[in-house]
Design a protein around this motif. Structure first.
Motif, PDB file in Angstrom:
ATOM      1  N   HIS A  29       0.976  -1.164   0.137  1.00 31.03           N
ATOM      2  CA  HIS A  29       0.061   0.096   0.250  1.00 31.03           C
ATOM      3  C   HIS A  29       0.981   1.116   0.028  1.00 31.03           C
ATOM      4  O   HIS A  29       0.502   2.160  -0.797  1.00 31.03           O
ATOM      5  N   ILE A  30       2.070   1.198   0.688  1.00 26.11           N
ATOM      6  CA  ILE A  30       2.867   2.487   0.852  1.00 26.11           C
ATOM      7  C   ILE A  30       3.560   2.713  -0.491  1.00 26.11           C
ATOM      8  O   ILE A  30       3.728   3.833  -1.215  1.00 26.11           O
ATOM      9  N   THR A  31       4.191   1.607  -0.787  1.00 26.07           N
ATOM     10  CA  THR A  31       4.928   1.507  -2.286  1.00 26.07           C
ATOM     11  C   THR A  31       3.864   2.210  -3.183  1.00 26.07           C
ATOM     12  O   THR A  31       4.043   2.939  -4.022  1.00 26.07           O
ATOM     13  N   LEU A  32       2.791   1.675  -3.355  1.00 23.55           N
ATOM     14  CA  LEU A  32       1.867   2.047  -4.552  1.00 23.55           C
ATOM     15  C   LEU A  32       1.153   3.589  -4.555  1.00 23.55           C
ATOM     16  O   LEU A  32       1.326   4.153  -5.267  1.00 23.55           O
ATOM     17  N   THR A  33       1.124   3.944  -3.206  1.00 27.97           N
ATOM     18  CA  THR A  33       0.609   5.372  -2.965  1.00 27.97           C
ATOM     19  C   THR A  33       1.764   6.194  -3.289  1.00 27.97           C
ATOM     20  O   THR A  33       1.651   7.194  -3.864  1.00 27.97           O
ATOM     21  N   ARG A  34       3.178   5.840  -2.678  1.00 23.74           N
ATOM     22  CA  ARG A  34       4.159   6.869  -3.223  1.00 23.74           C
ATOM     23  C   ARG A  34       4.440   6.921  -4.447  1.00 23.74           C
ATOM     24  O   ARG A  34       4.877   8.133  -4.748  1.00 23.74           O
ATOM     25  N   ALA A  35       4.224   6.079  -5.252  1.00 25.57           N
ATOM     26  CA  ALA A  35       4.345   6.259  -6.734  1.00 25.57           C
ATOM     27  C   ALA A  35       3.126   6.742  -7.493  1.00 25.57           C
ATOM     28  O   ALA A  35       3.462   7.134  -8.713  1.00 25.57           O
ATOM     29  N   GLU A  36       1.958   7.174  -6.742  1.00 18.19           N
ATOM     30  CA  GLU A  36       1.084   7.956  -7.626  1.00 18.19           C
ATOM     31  C   GLU A  36       1.606   9.149  -7.976  1.00 18.19           C
ATOM     32  O   GLU A  36       2.007  10.091  -7.099  1.00 18.19           O
ATOM     33  N   PRO A  37       0.876   9.678  -9.052  1.00 16.46           N
ATOM     34  CA  PRO A  37       1.082  11.055  -9.337  1.00 16.46           C
ATOM     35  C   PRO A  37       0.589  12.087  -8.358  1.00 16.46           C
ATOM     36  O   PRO A  37      -0.607  11.870  -7.901  1.00 16.46           O
ATOM     37  N   VAL A  44       3.076   6.020   6.910  1.00  6.04           N
ATOM     38  CA  VAL A  44       2.201   4.921   7.845  1.00  6.04           C
ATOM     39  C   VAL A  44       3.225   4.558   9.036  1.00  6.04           C
ATOM     40  O   VAL A  44       3.964   3.550   8.348  1.00  6.04           O
ATOM     41  N   THR A  45       2.870   4.633  10.089  1.00  7.64           N
ATOM     42  CA  THR A  45       4.046   4.057  11.075  1.00  7.64           C
ATOM     43  C   THR A  45       3.127   3.555  12.545  1.00  7.64           C
ATOM     44  O   THR A  45       2.354   4.142  12.754  1.00  7.64           O
ATOM     45  N   PHE A  66      -5.346  13.819  -4.761  1.00 10.37           N
ATOM     46  CA  PHE A  66      -5.853  13.025  -3.329  1.00 10.37           C
ATOM     47  C   PHE A  66      -7.089  12.490  -3.959  1.00 10.37           C
ATOM     48  O   PHE A  66      -7.203  11.032  -3.282  1.00 10.37           O
ATOM     49  N   GLY A  67      -8.117  12.899  -4.619  1.00 13.19           N
ATOM     50  CA  GLY A  67      -9.116  12.150  -4.935  1.00 13.19           C
ATOM     51  C   GLY A  67      -8.832  10.843  -5.843  1.00 13.19           C
ATOM     52  O   GLY A  67      -9.252   9.782  -5.667  1.00 13.19           O
ATOM     53  N   ALA A  68      -7.918  11.054  -6.694  1.00 13.34           N
ATOM     54  CA  ALA A  68      -7.323   9.745  -7.505  1.00 13.34           C
ATOM     55  C   ALA A  68      -6.711   8.723  -6.444  1.00 13.34           C
ATOM     56  O   ALA A  68      -7.026   7.522  -6.622  1.00 13.34           O
ATOM     57  N   HIS A  69      -5.910   9.335  -5.577  1.00 12.23           N
ATOM     58  CA  HIS A  69      -5.459   8.190  -4.206  1.00 12.23           C
ATOM     59  C   HIS A  69      -6.454   7.458  -3.707  1.00 12.23           C
ATOM     60  O   HIS A  69      -6.467   6.271  -3.515  1.00 12.23           O
ATOM     61  N   SER A  76      -8.332  -1.357  -3.730  1.00  8.82           N
ATOM     62  CA  SER A  76      -7.176  -2.193  -3.607  1.00  8.82           C
ATOM     63  C   SER A  76      -7.158  -3.193  -2.623  1.00  8.82           C
ATOM     64  O   SER A  76      -8.282  -3.308  -1.718  1.00  8.82           O
ATOM     65  N   ASP A  77      -6.247  -4.108  -2.380  1.00  8.60           N
ATOM     66  CA  ASP A  77      -6.188  -5.060  -1.553  1.00  8.60           C
ATOM     67  C   ASP A  77      -6.206  -4.377  -0.132  1.00  8.60           C
ATOM     68  O   ASP A  77      -6.706  -5.068   0.774  1.00  8.60           O
ATOM     69  N   TRP A  78      -5.644  -3.319   0.007  1.00  7.20           N
ATOM     70  CA  TRP A  78      -5.547  -2.580   1.165  1.00  7.20           C
ATOM     71  C   TRP A  78      -7.060  -2.309   1.676  1.00  7.20           C
ATOM     72  O   TRP A  78      -7.264  -2.721   2.959  1.00  7.20           O
ATOM     73  N   ALA A  79      -7.768  -2.046   0.758  1.00  8.79           N
ATOM     74  CA  ALA A  79      -9.237  -1.663   1.389  1.00  8.79           C
ATOM     75  C   ALA A  79      -9.921  -2.804   1.574  1.00  8.79           C
ATOM     76  O   ALA A  79     -10.563  -3.057   2.741  1.00  8.79           O
ATOM     77  N   THR A  80      -9.583  -4.056   0.893  1.00 11.43           N
ATOM     78  CA  THR A  80     -10.153  -5.239   1.454  1.00 11.43           C
ATOM     79  C   THR A  80      -9.668  -5.797   2.857  1.00 11.43           C
ATOM     80  O   THR A  80     -10.424  -6.157   3.763  1.00 11.43           O
TER      81      THR A  80
END
Length: 96
Positions: A29-37, A44-45, A66-69, A76-80
């Motif tokens: 989740h962190i990796t995918l988010t940090r890669a978002e435009p 998240v700690t 932010f809305g796209a994120h 995503s799997d994170w939401a599940t």
């Protein structure tokens, strides 16, 4: 005038029976988010004092990014993995 940046701060308290699954899903989740435009920062700690609490801090260049994120993360799997776990977040606009 430049659009304001969007900052999200707060925490999520993960129940003890779900902590292992959440911890396993978090790195992706962190990796995918940090890669978002438009993502300027995303952290998240684990809270050093409260077991199961994750402190969250996000900063996006504008409401659109932010809305796209939010849209990506909600599908995503994170939401599940985190479905039904209450979030305690504050979203504010920050001058650019």
């Amino acid at each position: 005038m430049t659009a304001p940046m969007i900052r999200l701060t707060g925490h999520i308290d993960v129940p003890s029976d779900r902590r292992e699954a959440v911890a396993a899903a978090l790195p992706v989740h962190i990796t995918l988010t940090r890669a978002e435009p438009g993502c300027l920062s995303f952290d998240v700690t684990q809270d050093p004092v409260i077991a199961g609490r994750y402190n969250v801090s996000e900063l996006f260049v504008d409401q659109a990014s932010f809305g796209a994120h939010q849209a990506r993360a909600s599908a995503s799997d994170w939401a599940t993995v985190t479905a039904g776990i209450p979030r305690h977040y504050q979203i504010t606009e920050v001058p650019a």
